[in-house]
Scaffold this motif. Sequence first.
Motif, PDB file in Angstrom:
ATOM      1  N   LEU A   1       0.860  -1.182   0.000  1.00 21.68           N
ATOM      2  CA  LEU A   1       0.000   0.000   0.000  1.00 21.68           C
ATOM      3  C   LEU A   1       0.896   1.232   0.000  1.00 21.68           C
ATOM      4  CD1 LEU A   1      -2.669  -1.184   2.606  1.00 21.68           C
ATOM      5  CD2 LEU A   1      -2.720  -1.401   0.121  1.00 21.68           C
ATOM      6  N   THR A   2       1.026   1.850  -1.147  1.00 20.97           N
ATOM      7  CA  THR A   2       2.026   2.902  -1.351  1.00 20.97           C
ATOM      8  C   THR A   2       1.812   4.090  -0.431  1.00 20.97           C
ATOM      9  OG1 THR A   2       2.135   2.229  -3.680  1.00 20.97           O
ATOM     10  CG2 THR A   2       3.135   4.354  -3.072  1.00 20.97           C
ATOM     11  N   THR A   3       0.599   4.589  -0.370  1.00 22.69           N
ATOM     12  CA  THR A   3       0.331   5.792   0.430  1.00 22.69           C
ATOM     13  C   THR A   3       0.583   5.539   1.916  1.00 22.69           C
ATOM     14  OG1 THR A   3      -1.365   6.421  -1.178  1.00 22.69           O
ATOM     15  CG2 THR A   3      -1.376   7.559   0.946  1.00 22.69           C
ATOM     16  N   LEU A   4       0.083   4.406   2.417  1.00 19.77           N
ATOM     17  CA  LEU A   4       0.261   4.088   3.831  1.00 19.77           C
ATOM     18  C   LEU A   4       1.732   3.853   4.145  1.00 19.77           C
ATOM     19  CD1 LEU A   4      -1.184   3.692   6.484  1.00 19.77           C
ATOM     20  CD2 LEU A   4      -1.538   1.293   5.914  1.00 19.77           C
ATOM     21  N   ASN A   5       2.455   3.217   3.223  1.00 19.85           N
ATOM     22  CA  ASN A   5       3.892   3.032   3.421  1.00 19.85           C
ATOM     23  C   ASN A   5       4.632   4.358   3.464  1.00 19.85           C
ATOM     24  OD1 ASN A   5       3.935   0.221   3.644  1.00 19.85           O
ATOM     25  ND2 ASN A   5       3.982  -0.039   1.417  1.00 19.85           N
ATOM     26  N   TRP A   6       4.189   5.326   2.671  1.00 19.15           N
ATOM     27  CA  TRP A   6       4.808   6.658   2.678  1.00 19.15           C
ATOM     28  C   TRP A   6       4.574   7.344   4.025  1.00 19.15           C
ATOM     29  CZ3 TRP A   6       2.879  11.603   3.218  1.00 19.15           C
ATOM     30  CH2 TRP A   6       3.750  12.633   2.917  1.00 19.15           C
ATOM     31  N   VAL A   7       3.340   7.210   4.538  1.00 22.99           N
ATOM     32  CA  VAL A   7       3.021   7.811   5.838  1.00 22.99           C
ATOM     33  C   VAL A   7       3.873   7.177   6.945  1.00 22.99           C
ATOM     34  CG1 VAL A   7       1.222   8.098   7.574  1.00 22.99           C
ATOM     35  CG2 VAL A   7       0.681   8.449   5.147  1.00 22.99           C
ATOM     36  N   VAL A   8       3.977   5.847   6.889  1.00 23.06           N
ATOM     37  CA  VAL A   8       4.758   5.149   7.907  1.00 23.06           C
ATOM     38  C   VAL A   8       6.225   5.558   7.827  1.00 23.06           C
ATOM     39  CG1 VAL A   8       5.572   2.887   8.679  1.00 23.06           C
ATOM     40  CG2 VAL A   8       3.183   3.193   8.005  1.00 23.06           C
ATOM     41  N   GLY A   9       6.754   5.667   6.618  1.00 22.70           N
ATOM     42  CA  GLY A   9       8.156   6.035   6.446  1.00 22.70           C
ATOM     43  C   GLY A   9       8.477   7.409   7.002  1.00 22.70           C
ATOM     44  N   HIS A  10       7.514   8.350   6.934  1.00 21.33           N
ATOM     45  CA  HIS A  10       7.762   9.698   7.429  1.00 21.33           C
ATOM     46  C   HIS A  10       7.410   9.862   8.919  1.00 21.33           C
ATOM     47  CE1 HIS A  10       7.981  10.492   3.123  1.00 21.33           C
ATOM     48  NE2 HIS A  10       8.544  11.663   3.414  1.00 21.33           N
ATOM     49  N   VAL A  11       6.509   9.031   9.410  1.00 18.17           N
ATOM     50  CA  VAL A  11       6.076   9.157  10.810  1.00 18.17           C
ATOM     51  C   VAL A  11       6.956   8.335  11.749  1.00 18.17           C
ATOM     52  CG1 VAL A  11       4.178   8.689  12.431  1.00 18.17           C
ATOM     53  CG2 VAL A  11       3.705   9.713  10.197  1.00 18.17           C
ATOM     54  N   LEU A  12       7.454   7.192  11.267  1.00 18.71           N
ATOM     55  CA  LEU A  12       8.193   6.275  12.121  1.00 18.71           C
ATOM     56  C   LEU A  12       9.388   6.903  12.836  1.00 18.71           C
ATOM     57  CD1 LEU A  12       8.141   3.375  13.067  1.00 18.71           C
ATOM     58  CD2 LEU A  12       9.658   2.763  11.171  1.00 18.71           C
ATOM     59  N   PRO A  13      10.189   7.793  12.208  1.00 15.24           N
ATOM     60  CA  PRO A  13      11.321   8.387  12.948  1.00 15.24           C
ATOM     61  C   PRO A  13      10.899   9.181  14.180  1.00 15.24           C
ATOM     62  CG  PRO A  13      11.622   8.672  10.584  1.00 15.24           C
ATOM     63  CD  PRO A  13      10.225   8.155  10.779  1.00 15.24           C
ATOM     64  N   TYR A  14       9.706   9.762  14.145  1.00 16.35           N
ATOM     65  CA  TYR A  14       9.231  10.550  15.282  1.00 16.35           C
ATOM     66  C   TYR A  14       8.424   9.710  16.269  1.00 16.35           C
ATOM     67  CZ  TYR A  14      10.342  14.160  11.870  1.00 16.35           C
ATOM     68  OH  TYR A  14      10.982  14.940  10.933  1.00 16.35           O
ATOM     69  N   LEU A  15       8.140   8.461  15.913  1.00 15.34           N
ATOM     70  CA  LEU A  15       7.319   7.620  16.778  1.00 15.34           C
ATOM     71  C   LEU A  15       8.043   7.278  18.083  1.00 15.34           C
ATOM     72  CD1 LEU A  15       4.657   6.102  17.044  1.00 15.34           C
ATOM     73  CD2 LEU A  15       5.717   4.128  15.944  1.00 15.34           C
ATOM     74  N   VAL A  16       9.356   7.129  18.006  1.00 12.21           N
ATOM     75  CA  VAL A  16      10.123   6.799  19.208  1.00 12.21           C
ATOM     76  C   VAL A  16      10.016   7.915  20.239  1.00 12.21           C
ATOM     77  CG1 VAL A  16      12.417   6.282  20.099  1.00 12.21           C
ATOM     78  CG2 VAL A  16      11.701   5.360  17.882  1.00 12.21           C
ATOM     79  N   PHE A  17      10.143   9.170  19.810  1.00 15.15           N
ATOM     80  CA  PHE A  17      10.020  10.299  20.738  1.00 15.15           C
ATOM     81  C   PHE A  17       8.606  10.402  21.296  1.00 15.15           C
ATOM     82  CE2 PHE A  17      13.421  11.350  17.743  1.00 15.15           C
ATOM     83  CZ  PHE A  17      14.465  11.624  18.613  1.00 15.15           C
ATOM     84  N   ALA A  18       7.618  10.101  20.450  1.00 16.13           N
ATOM     85  CA  ALA A  18       6.235  10.131  20.926  1.00 16.13           C
ATOM     86  C   ALA A  18       5.999   9.078  22.006  1.00 16.13           C
ATOM     87  CB  ALA A  18       5.273   9.922  19.757  1.00 16.13           C
ATOM     88  N   LEU A  19       6.576   7.888  21.821  1.00 16.30           N
ATOM     89  CA  LEU A  19       6.417   6.829  22.821  1.00 16.30           C
ATOM     90  C   LEU A  19       7.078   7.210  24.140  1.00 16.30           C
ATOM     91  CD1 LEU A  19       7.010   3.617  20.665  1.00 16.30           C
ATOM     92  CD2 LEU A  19       4.844   4.513  21.525  1.00 16.30           C
ATOM     93  N   ILE A  20       8.240   7.889  24.068  1.00 13.60           N
ATOM     94  CA  ILE A  20       8.919   8.312  25.297  1.00 13.60           C
ATOM     95  C   ILE A  20       8.072   9.323  26.065  1.00 13.60           C
ATOM     96  CG2 ILE A  20      10.933   9.536  26.190  1.00 13.60           C
ATOM     97  CD1 ILE A  20      12.564   8.309  23.945  1.00 13.60           C
ATOM     98  N   VAL A  21       7.440  10.241  25.338  1.00 15.48           N
ATOM     99  CA  VAL A  21       6.591  11.240  25.996  1.00 15.48           C
ATOM    100  C   VAL A  21       5.357  10.594  26.601  1.00 15.48           C
ATOM    101  CG1 VAL A  21       5.184  13.298  25.605  1.00 15.48           C
ATOM    102  CG2 VAL A  21       7.420  13.099  24.516  1.00 15.48           C
ATOM    103  N   VAL A  22       4.731   9.677  25.860  1.00 16.78           N
ATOM    104  CA  VAL A  22       3.492   9.056  26.327  1.00 16.78           C
ATOM    105  C   VAL A  22       3.757   8.134  27.512  1.00 16.78           C
ATOM    106  CG1 VAL A  22       1.621   7.493  25.692  1.00 16.78           C
ATOM    107  CG2 VAL A  22       2.352   9.272  24.101  1.00 16.78           C
ATOM    108  N   PHE A  23       4.834   7.370  27.445  1.00 21.26           N
ATOM    109  CA  PHE A  23       5.120   6.358  28.473  1.00 21.26           C
ATOM    110  C   PHE A  23       6.192   6.822  29.463  1.00 21.26           C
ATOM    111  CE2 PHE A  23       3.523   3.821  24.904  1.00 21.26           C
ATOM    112  CZ  PHE A  23       2.570   3.034  25.546  1.00 21.26           C
TER     113      PHE A  23
END
Length: 296
Positions: A59-81
Amino acid sequence: MMPVIMSWRQGAWVSLDILLVALIIYQVLVMIRGTRAAPMLVGLVVVSVIFYLARIGELTTLNWVVGHVLPYLVFALIVVFQSEIRHVLADLGRRLTFLGGSSSESDSYDDIVLAANLFSQHQTGALIVIEREIGLRTHIESGVPLDARLSYDLLATIFRPSAPLHDGAVIVQKDRIAAAACFLPLSMNPLLSTQLGTRHRAGIGITEETDAIAVICSEETGAISLAIGGQIERDMTVEQLRERLGSELRRFMAPVTLPTTIAQVDDESDALLESPLREPAPQRKSESSAESEPQS
């Protein structure tokens, strides 16, 4: 023989690697069980599965979203948890502290010393049993289960004369109160003094059958006693109790400032300063209401 030995060593290291990873995952799941992190972790797993299926399904569009969001996901998890991460790291540090015990447990046992000082000042009967190697599950089941964190305030509340749980023993497991109002076996030692009542004989009895420690406060005299191995040490000071608990539990218990005895006063403005073991004084009529009564 050399390839066989090398393969055996590699297999042992691989097994150890898998065991350690499984142990870490298990400990993390145990630590977050019952907290808000548990449902959030489930949601994170669901999102990860969706992203994985999107990559497999190309799924090209969803893969593009994941590719751009994933680098910031780690920081988001640290803030949430962040609170859960602090809890996990603190709990891990306590588990790795083998010598001298953890500071939290030492502080908890200091609460027993402070509570004993309070009971001694106000001649309040109390029996606190500290579990060691031999479990006290049978005696815990005879009382009211609490599983609450050990604290000075909770002990003062339990042994308040008007409290429904003040009769019986409190059993402490590590830094938690397992149960209150527990029944204990009475000592049948004929050599014990006839001045010892049921509370003292129960404290001695549990130490005869197990390796537990019993802290006993007399309701008649306010004296503090310590029972270990079927023997009782009577008329102990608070400092002596702290030193004996520290030596028996093999941990350093730093001296704490003991609360001073507050003198009784008649002024209602000082009622809040009284001990938590005292019953609230009945409300008295004010002078203004008395003056406002009609005269005959």
